[in-house]
Design a protein around this motif. Structure first.
Motif, PDB file in Angstrom:
ATOM      1  N   ARG A  13      65.338  54.811  64.266  1.00  0.00           N
ATOM      2  CA  ARG A  13      65.315  54.739  62.826  1.00  0.00           C
ATOM      3  C   ARG A  13      66.442  53.816  62.358  1.00  0.00           C
ATOM      4  O   ARG A  13      67.373  53.527  63.109  1.00  0.00           O
ATOM      5  CB  ARG A  13      65.513  56.133  62.215  1.00  0.00           C
ATOM      6  CG  ARG A  13      64.474  57.126  62.655  1.00  0.00           C
ATOM      7  CD  ARG A  13      64.601  58.439  61.900  1.00  0.00           C
ATOM      8  NE  ARG A  13      65.990  58.897  61.763  1.00  0.00           N
ATOM      9  CZ  ARG A  13      66.312  60.175  61.641  1.00  0.00           C
ATOM     10  NH1 ARG A  13      65.380  61.111  61.656  1.00  0.00           N
ATOM     11  NH2 ARG A  13      67.569  60.537  61.489  1.00  0.00           N
ATOM     12  N   PRO A  14      66.401  53.365  61.073  1.00  0.00           N
ATOM     13  CA  PRO A  14      67.489  52.524  60.581  1.00  0.00           C
ATOM     14  C   PRO A  14      68.849  53.198  60.628  1.00  0.00           C
ATOM     15  O   PRO A  14      69.871  52.523  60.623  1.00  0.00           O
ATOM     16  CB  PRO A  14      67.061  52.240  59.136  1.00  0.00           C
ATOM     17  CG  PRO A  14      65.568  52.328  59.165  1.00  0.00           C
ATOM     18  CD  PRO A  14      65.276  53.423  60.155  1.00  0.00           C
ATOM     19  N   ASP A  15      68.905  54.535  60.663  1.00  0.00           N
ATOM     20  CA  ASP A  15      70.203  55.201  60.754  1.00  0.00           C
ATOM     21  C   ASP A  15      70.666  55.352  62.196  1.00  0.00           C
ATOM     22  O   ASP A  15      71.681  55.973  62.486  1.00  0.00           O
ATOM     23  CB  ASP A  15      70.158  56.579  60.080  1.00  0.00           C
ATOM     24  CG  ASP A  15      69.114  57.518  60.696  1.00  0.00           C
ATOM     25  OD1 ASP A  15      68.547  57.164  61.748  1.00  0.00           O
ATOM     26  OD2 ASP A  15      68.879  58.588  60.117  1.00  0.00           O
ATOM     27  N   GLY A  16      69.928  54.785  63.144  1.00  0.00           N
ATOM     28  CA  GLY A  16      70.333  54.785  64.536  1.00  0.00           C
ATOM     29  C   GLY A  16      69.836  55.969  65.336  1.00  0.00           C
ATOM     30  O   GLY A  16      70.020  56.020  66.548  1.00  0.00           O
ATOM     31  N   GLN A  17      69.200  56.943  64.691  1.00  0.00           N
ATOM     32  CA  GLN A  17      68.705  58.113  65.385  1.00  0.00           C
ATOM     33  C   GLN A  17      67.282  57.882  65.881  1.00  0.00           C
ATOM     34  O   GLN A  17      66.502  57.184  65.235  1.00  0.00           O
ATOM     35  CB  GLN A  17      68.740  59.330  64.452  1.00  0.00           C
ATOM     36  CG  GLN A  17      70.145  59.671  63.969  1.00  0.00           C
ATOM     37  CD  GLN A  17      71.079  59.967  65.122  1.00  0.00           C
ATOM     38  OE1 GLN A  17      70.731  60.732  66.020  1.00  0.00           O
ATOM     39  NE2 GLN A  17      72.250  59.346  65.107  1.00  0.00           N
ATOM     40  N   PRO A  65      65.423  52.945  54.565  1.00  0.00           N
ATOM     41  CA  PRO A  65      65.873  54.321  54.805  1.00  0.00           C
ATOM     42  C   PRO A  65      64.912  55.065  55.718  1.00  0.00           C
ATOM     43  O   PRO A  65      63.697  54.817  55.719  1.00  0.00           O
ATOM     44  CB  PRO A  65      65.895  54.929  53.397  1.00  0.00           C
ATOM     45  CG  PRO A  65      66.114  53.757  52.491  1.00  0.00           C
ATOM     46  CD  PRO A  65      65.368  52.617  53.124  1.00  0.00           C
ATOM     47  N   SER A  66      65.443  55.986  56.507  1.00  0.00           N
ATOM     48  CA  SER A  66      64.660  56.637  57.554  1.00  0.00           C
ATOM     49  C   SER A  66      63.520  57.486  57.015  1.00  0.00           C
ATOM     50  O   SER A  66      62.590  57.793  57.753  1.00  0.00           O
ATOM     51  CB  SER A  66      65.581  57.498  58.427  1.00  0.00           C
ATOM     52  OG  SER A  66      66.258  58.459  57.640  1.00  0.00           O
ATOM     53  N   VAL A  68      61.485  56.583  54.646  1.00  0.00           N
ATOM     54  CA  VAL A  68      60.422  55.728  54.091  1.00  0.00           C
ATOM     55  C   VAL A  68      59.258  55.676  55.071  1.00  0.00           C
ATOM     56  O   VAL A  68      59.437  55.274  56.226  1.00  0.00           O
ATOM     57  CB  VAL A  68      60.946  54.311  53.806  1.00  0.00           C
ATOM     58  CG1 VAL A  68      59.808  53.383  53.376  1.00  0.00           C
ATOM     59  CG2 VAL A  68      62.028  54.349  52.729  1.00  0.00           C
ATOM     60  N   PRO A  69      58.054  56.053  54.656  1.00  0.00           N
ATOM     61  CA  PRO A  69      56.902  56.008  55.570  1.00  0.00           C
ATOM     62  C   PRO A  69      56.610  54.581  56.030  1.00  0.00           C
ATOM     63  O   PRO A  69      56.872  53.610  55.307  1.00  0.00           O
ATOM     64  CB  PRO A  69      55.754  56.554  54.715  1.00  0.00           C
ATOM     65  CG  PRO A  69      56.402  57.289  53.595  1.00  0.00           C
ATOM     66  CD  PRO A  69      57.701  56.593  53.334  1.00  0.00           C
ATOM     67  N   LEU A  70      56.070  54.466  57.222  1.00  0.00           N
ATOM     68  CA  LEU A  70      55.701  53.143  57.724  1.00  0.00           C
ATOM     69  C   LEU A  70      54.714  52.448  56.797  1.00  0.00           C
ATOM     70  O   LEU A  70      54.750  51.226  56.622  1.00  0.00           O
ATOM     71  CB  LEU A  70      55.092  53.269  59.125  1.00  0.00           C
ATOM     72  CG  LEU A  70      56.077  53.542  60.274  1.00  0.00           C
ATOM     73  CD1 LEU A  70      55.312  53.797  61.567  1.00  0.00           C
ATOM     74  CD2 LEU A  70      57.061  52.396  60.442  1.00  0.00           C
ATOM     75  N   GLU A  71      53.823  53.219  56.194  1.00  0.00           N
ATOM     76  CA  GLU A  71      52.840  52.629  55.288  1.00  0.00           C
ATOM     77  C   GLU A  71      53.516  51.976  54.087  1.00  0.00           C
ATOM     78  O   GLU A  71      53.034  50.957  53.571  1.00  0.00           O
ATOM     79  CB  GLU A  71      51.843  53.697  54.825  1.00  0.00           C
ATOM     80  CG  GLU A  71      50.840  54.128  55.886  1.00  0.00           C
ATOM     81  CD  GLU A  71      51.456  54.994  56.977  1.00  0.00           C
ATOM     82  OE1 GLU A  71      50.827  55.143  58.042  1.00  0.00           O
ATOM     83  OE2 GLU A  71      52.585  55.529  56.774  1.00  0.00           O
ATOM     84  N   THR A  72      54.624  52.543  53.646  1.00  0.00           N
ATOM     85  CA  THR A  72      55.381  51.928  52.550  1.00  0.00           C
ATOM     86  C   THR A  72      56.143  50.708  53.047  1.00  0.00           C
ATOM     87  O   THR A  72      56.202  49.681  52.361  1.00  0.00           O
ATOM     88  CB  THR A  72      56.355  52.942  51.942  1.00  0.00           C
ATOM     89  OG1 THR A  72      55.620  54.073  51.453  1.00  0.00           O
ATOM     90  CG2 THR A  72      57.149  52.334  50.801  1.00  0.00           C
ATOM     91  N   ALA A  73      56.730  50.806  54.230  1.00  0.00           N
ATOM     92  CA  ALA A  73      57.467  49.680  54.797  1.00  0.00           C
ATOM     93  C   ALA A  73      56.588  48.440  54.921  1.00  0.00           C
ATOM     94  O   ALA A  73      57.063  47.314  54.745  1.00  0.00           O
ATOM     95  CB  ALA A  73      58.035  50.059  56.161  1.00  0.00           C
ATOM     96  N   TYR A  74      55.315  48.648  55.210  1.00  0.00           N
ATOM     97  CA  TYR A  74      54.405  47.524  55.430  1.00  0.00           C
ATOM     98  C   TYR A  74      53.391  47.363  54.296  1.00  0.00           C
ATOM     99  O   TYR A  74      52.363  46.717  54.468  1.00  0.00           O
ATOM    100  CB  TYR A  74      53.711  47.670  56.781  1.00  0.00           C
ATOM    101  CG  TYR A  74      54.663  47.404  57.924  1.00  0.00           C
ATOM    102  CD1 TYR A  74      55.015  46.100  58.270  1.00  0.00           C
ATOM    103  CD2 TYR A  74      55.268  48.453  58.607  1.00  0.00           C
ATOM    104  CE1 TYR A  74      55.918  45.859  59.285  1.00  0.00           C
ATOM    105  CE2 TYR A  74      56.176  48.215  59.629  1.00  0.00           C
ATOM    106  CZ  TYR A  74      56.503  46.911  59.964  1.00  0.00           C
ATOM    107  OH  TYR A  74      57.399  46.661  60.964  1.00  0.00           O
ATOM    108  N   ALA A  75      53.709  47.926  53.128  1.00  0.00           N
ATOM    109  CA  ALA A  75      52.849  47.723  51.961  1.00  0.00           C
ATOM    110  C   ALA A  75      53.008  46.302  51.436  1.00  0.00           C
ATOM    111  O   ALA A  75      54.068  45.682  51.567  1.00  0.00           O
ATOM    112  CB  ALA A  75      53.187  48.733  50.880  1.00  0.00           C
ATOM    113  N   TYR A  76      51.985  45.809  50.818  1.00  0.00           N
ATOM    114  CA  TYR A  76      51.968  44.439  50.296  1.00  0.00           C
ATOM    115  C   TYR A  76      52.946  44.271  49.137  1.00  0.00           C
ATOM    116  O   TYR A  76      53.655  43.270  49.053  1.00  0.00           O
ATOM    117  CB  TYR A  76      50.549  44.099  49.849  1.00  0.00           C
ATOM    118  CG  TYR A  76      50.368  42.759  49.191  1.00  0.00           C
ATOM    119  CD1 TYR A  76      50.251  41.600  49.946  1.00  0.00           C
ATOM    120  CD2 TYR A  76      50.295  42.645  47.794  1.00  0.00           C
ATOM    121  CE1 TYR A  76      50.061  40.371  49.338  1.00  0.00           C
ATOM    122  CE2 TYR A  76      50.103  41.422  47.183  1.00  0.00           C
ATOM    123  CZ  TYR A  76      49.993  40.287  47.952  1.00  0.00           C
ATOM    124  OH  TYR A  76      49.807  39.075  47.350  1.00  0.00           O
TER     125      TYR A  76
END
Length: 427
Positions: A13-17, A65-66, A68-76
């Motif tokens: 995750r972005p927080d390293g965990q 942020p950890s 955040v769903p992947l679907e949001t991370a890759y939303a248009y």
């Protein structure tokens, strides 16, 4: 171009965990990343192989942020806020994928280039690093040390730490110890262009920034043309506003209705000298005026409110409390208006084109309500005649340049360090 991080790295995750079900997350992220690239290509936001390759290489989720769903991370078109102030106002965010891609294309980046990013987050800097390659140089600055600390940490974890220099700096004063810069990409809303930045921009360089013009923002790609800048591309987008010396606070006037609810009029510039004639204006009778100008459903009219910002004296943006008459009529109006004496009007729509579209008009309050409504309608008709079917061209003329050479058909807007111009080519 660097290799993508190894599979074992991308399960963090972005927080390293470690993420739960890391392999599944990696596979899902790769699938979503490929889908996003295809969407960006189909919509014309990605047009070059270099930007496409960068979007395929960089794992967006590593910079968010950890939770955040992947679907949001890759939303248009989903931006993700990464820091707010004590009032909940966004101070830093990761821009939506479509505007990141579009701005990278606007910047016309090339291998080995030196690029300055203003407004840090990590993700955009990683994309830039992919495009300029190992022999390029990326400098990312932000005024907030908490933001730069986070960006530097995430870039290092993702394998870009040696490729991106992250600094705490107020970009209004330029970036120390950096020479001429091939491209400057500003990822915060800028009210003006600081002279220090222009001094560092290479003669053949590109500047891409979200420029705020009377409250309306456009992300503009600029190149030099002699002693001034001329736009090469324009995109509609909104951004967290600039902080520090370049910050330009808006002025807000509050109108209260008979129930104590509020409508706020937000002015970027051109504030009316006397707002007292609008006292108790929401208790007056309301009028309507219609333009005869129509538009089909699902058709952008973003240039209409850009036209208002340039041509409508007393132009303002509206925010409304729940419980007001306007709040109860959401869906029939848009938050763009104007003040005229003792009246204020705002952009309204009603069904038209046998249900296939809408007609633009104005609703207005106050003893000068007819005057205010017709001022708005006049500019709707002017936009339909002169601005609706052509993409505007912007110019920026720094203080000290020969403004007598500004084209006669251009509208002019004063800024602190120069003037901005806009021209709509003849239909």
């Amino acid at each position: 171009m660097t290799d993508p991080p190894a599979e074992s790295q991308r399960t963090a995750r972005p927080d390293g965990q470690p993420r739960e079900d890391g392999v599944k997350d990696v596979d899902r992220a790769a699938e979503l990343r490929a889908d996003l690239v295809e969407k960006l290509r189909a919509e014309g936001k990605i047009v070059s192989p270099a930007v496409e390759a960068a979007f395929r290489a960089v794992a967006r989720e590593r910079f968010l942020p950890s939770d955040v769903p992947l679907e949001t991370a890759y939303a248009y078109d989903d931006a993700v806020v990464t820091k707010r102030d004590e009032h909940g106002v966004a101070l830093s965010s990761v821009s939506a994928a479509y505007i990141q891609a579009r701005m990278l294309e606007q910047a016309e980046l090339r291998p080995r280039a030196t690029v300055l990013e203003i407004g840090s987050g990590g993700l955009n800097a990683a994309l830039i690093a992919e495009i300029v390659g190992p022999q390029g140089r990326v400098v990312s600055v932000d005024i907030d040390p908490e933001v730069t600390d986070r960006a530097a940490k995430l870039l290092d974890e993702a394998g870009y730490g040696s490729r991106v220099r992250v600094l705490v700096a107020d970009a209004e004063h330029g970036v120390p110890n950096e020479g001429r810069i091939d491209a400057i990409i500003v990822t915060v809303g800028a009210w003006d262009i600081p002279p220090a930045l222009l001094a560092q921009l290479a003669d053949e360089g590109t500047l891409v920034l979200p420029l705020i013009m009377n409250g309306v923002t456009r992300t503009i790609g600029f190149r030099r043309e002699g002693d001034h800048l001329v736009s090469t591309s324009v995109e509609v987008a909104g951004f967290v506003p600039m902080q520090g010396a370049g910050r330009h606070p808006e002025r807000v006037f509050v109108l209260t209705d008979p129930n104590g609810k509020q409508v706020k009029l937000r002015f970027d510039s051109g504030v009316p000298a006397d707002m007292s004639p609008l006292d108790a204006v929401l208790a007056t009778e309301r009028t309507e005026a219609w333009s005869g100008v129509t538009i089909p459903h699902r058709t952008s009219f973003a240039d209409l409110y850009l036209w208002f910002a340039w041509h409508l004296p007393g132009f303002c943006l509206l925010t409304v409390d729940d419980g007001t008459e306007l709040a109860n009529e959401r869906g029939t109006w848009f938050p763009f208006g104007a003040v005229r004496g003792g009246g204020f009007a705002y952009l309204a729509i009603r069904p038209a084109m046998e249900g296939a579209g809408v007609e633009f008009g104005a609703r207005a309050y106050g003893h000068d309500r007819e005057l205010a409504a017709m001022a708005l309608v006049k500019q709707i008709r002017a936009w339909d005649r002169d601005g609706r079917h052509a993409e505007p061209v912007f110019g920026y003329w720094p203080a000290g340049t020969d403004v007598t050479r500004i084209p006669a058909d251009a509208a002019v807007m004063d800024k602190t360090h120069g003037v901005v111009t806009i021209s709509w080519p003849a239909p």
